[in-house]
Design an enzyme around this catalytic site. Structure first.
Site, PDB file in Angstrom:
ATOM      1  CG  PHE A 134      -8.236  61.367 -27.197  1.00  0.00           C
ATOM      2  CD1 PHE A 134      -7.987  62.731 -27.132  1.00  0.00           C
ATOM      3  CD2 PHE A 134      -7.255  60.640 -26.540  1.00  0.00           C
ATOM      4  CE1 PHE A 134      -7.043  63.388 -26.196  1.00  0.00           C
ATOM      5  CE2 PHE A 134      -6.595  61.240 -25.653  1.00  0.00           C
ATOM      6  CZ  PHE A 134      -6.263  62.590 -25.771  1.00  0.00           C
ATOM      7  N   PRO A 148      -7.051  57.167 -20.739  1.00  0.00           N
ATOM      8  CG  PRO A 148      -8.235  57.329 -18.849  1.00  0.00           C
ATOM      9  CD  PRO A 148      -6.780  57.610 -19.168  1.00  0.00           C
ATOM     10  CB  CYS A 149      -9.036  56.295 -25.761  1.00  0.00           C
ATOM     11  SG  CYS A 149     -10.399  54.772 -25.433  1.00  0.00           S
ATOM     12  CD  GLN A 150     -13.370  56.455 -21.770  1.00  0.00           C
ATOM     13  OE1 GLN A 150     -12.264  56.675 -21.797  1.00  0.00           O
ATOM     14  NE2 GLN A 150     -13.745  55.341 -20.963  1.00  0.00           N
TER      15      GLN A 150
END
Length: 353
Positions: free
Chosen positions: A85, A81-83
């Site tokens: 970053f 999951p990228c949230q």
């Protein structure tokens, strides 16, 4: 019949990464994610691939091995999951002692790395957002790479623009590739360019993938439903030129507002799209229509085939599309990893590592 290469997807989302690898000829043995809606999307589109819906921190390597049917594992792929970053909005730090809020999602990249250490696939592919490069001034990425190197992998990262691989979207992603078979790490070469001197085809335009949807009526079963904008916003949209944004300094008083953001940018049909990030339920403005893109239009830009249907409400569908890896890129990435595996086999170093 030649045996297919095996792969598992540790953070599968809507399936953009493993879809490309499947199209490249891999046997995807398992997908893992922690989202009920993603599970519904997965079961609708990929019922032939087993899925574990749960926190990956609770999934053991032994559980994963049960899905391999005794076969060796060629590749682990995944986009944690990228949230945590994201360079859009308030970014959290992976260090709870830093002034930013601790975001447990940032730990998932290290969970990914530790599962790689236990499962020991021959190759690894990890995808994440550009913000990963500078999180904690680069210390976070350094820690991830250190973990992979200590696990016995040659691993490197590269910031890659999806438009350079035929995706009609300017979208920079961090791609980590690694192997434990002794090959130097390499990345697929771009096959499109915005520079005519490169001798490559030009970037794919967003207009080329949207034009046949311009006159299509709303179709919820196809994820193609236009947002109902207010009359005031429609008047604002009419003032936005192709490839431009709302002229904030030159608006009649009745149309003025603060914080315009990406939702008041119009796509240029002759260029790749802006990154598909569905902020506040709205993608960027359509190149020719006075509304934001539908989920299906965003999925076209993300290169999903039309048969992939996203479950949930419009907002949830949009986030699945926006967070995905473009399948056109992942297909090319899968093809490239196959060439690397063939090279290792020709050198006689694949099975002995």
């Amino acid at each position: 019949m030649k045996k297919k290469l095996t792969a598992i997807d540790l953070f599968s989302g809507a399936g953009g990464l493993h879809l490309g690898f499947e199209e490249s000829g891999y046997d995807v043995k398992l997908c893992i994610d922690n989202n009920d809606l993603v599970e519904k999307t997965h079961k609708r589109n990929f019922p032939h691939i087993p899925m574990i819906n749960g926190d990956i921190r609770d999934v053991t390597a032994d559980q994963i091995r049960e899905y391999l049917d005794g076969e060796s594992l060629d590749v682990i792929i995944g986009g944690p999951p990228c949230q945590g970053f994201s360079t859009i909005g308030h970014r959290a730090s992976s260090d709870p002692n830093k002034r930013y809020a601790h975001d447990a999602r940032n730990e998932l990249v290290l969970v990914y790395a530790n599962l790689i250490k236990e499962l020991r696939p021959k190759f690894i592919v990890m995808e994440n957002v550009k913000g990963m490069l500078t999180l904690d001034k680069g210390a976070y990425l350094e820690n991830v790479m250190k973990t992979l190197h200590e696990a016995g992998y040659n691993a490197e990262y590269r910031l890659i623009n999806m438009a350079d691989y035929g995706v009609p979207e300017i979208r920079n992603r961090v791609i980590i590739i690694g192997n434990r078979v002794g090959l130097p790490v390499a990345f697929p070469n771009p096959d499109h360019s915005d520079n005519p001197d490169d001798g490559l085809p030009g970037w794919t335009t967003c207009g080329s993938v949207l034009k046949d949807l311009v006159d299509m009526p709303d179709n919820p079963q196809f994820n193609h439903v236009a947002l109902k904008h207010t009359p005031k916003n429609i008047e604002r949209y009419k003032l936005i030129p192709q490839g431009g944004r709302l002229p904030e300094d030159n608006l009649p008083p009745e149309l003025y507002r603060k914080n315009f953001g990406n939702t008041f940018k119009r796509l240029d049909p002759n260029r790749p799209a802006l990154t598909m990030v569905p902020g506040n339920d709205a993608f960027p403005i359509h190149p020719t229509l006075h509304r934001s893109l539908t989920v299906r239009e965003a999925a076209r830009i993300q290169t999903f085939p039309d048969w992939v249907i996203f479950e949930g409400n419009r907002r949830q569908q949009g986030h699945q599309v926006g967070n995905a890896v473009p399948p056109v890129f992942s297909h090319k990435l899968g093809d490239f990893i196959k060439t690397q595996i063939e090279k290792a086999k020709e050198l006689g170093i694949y099975e002995c590592n």
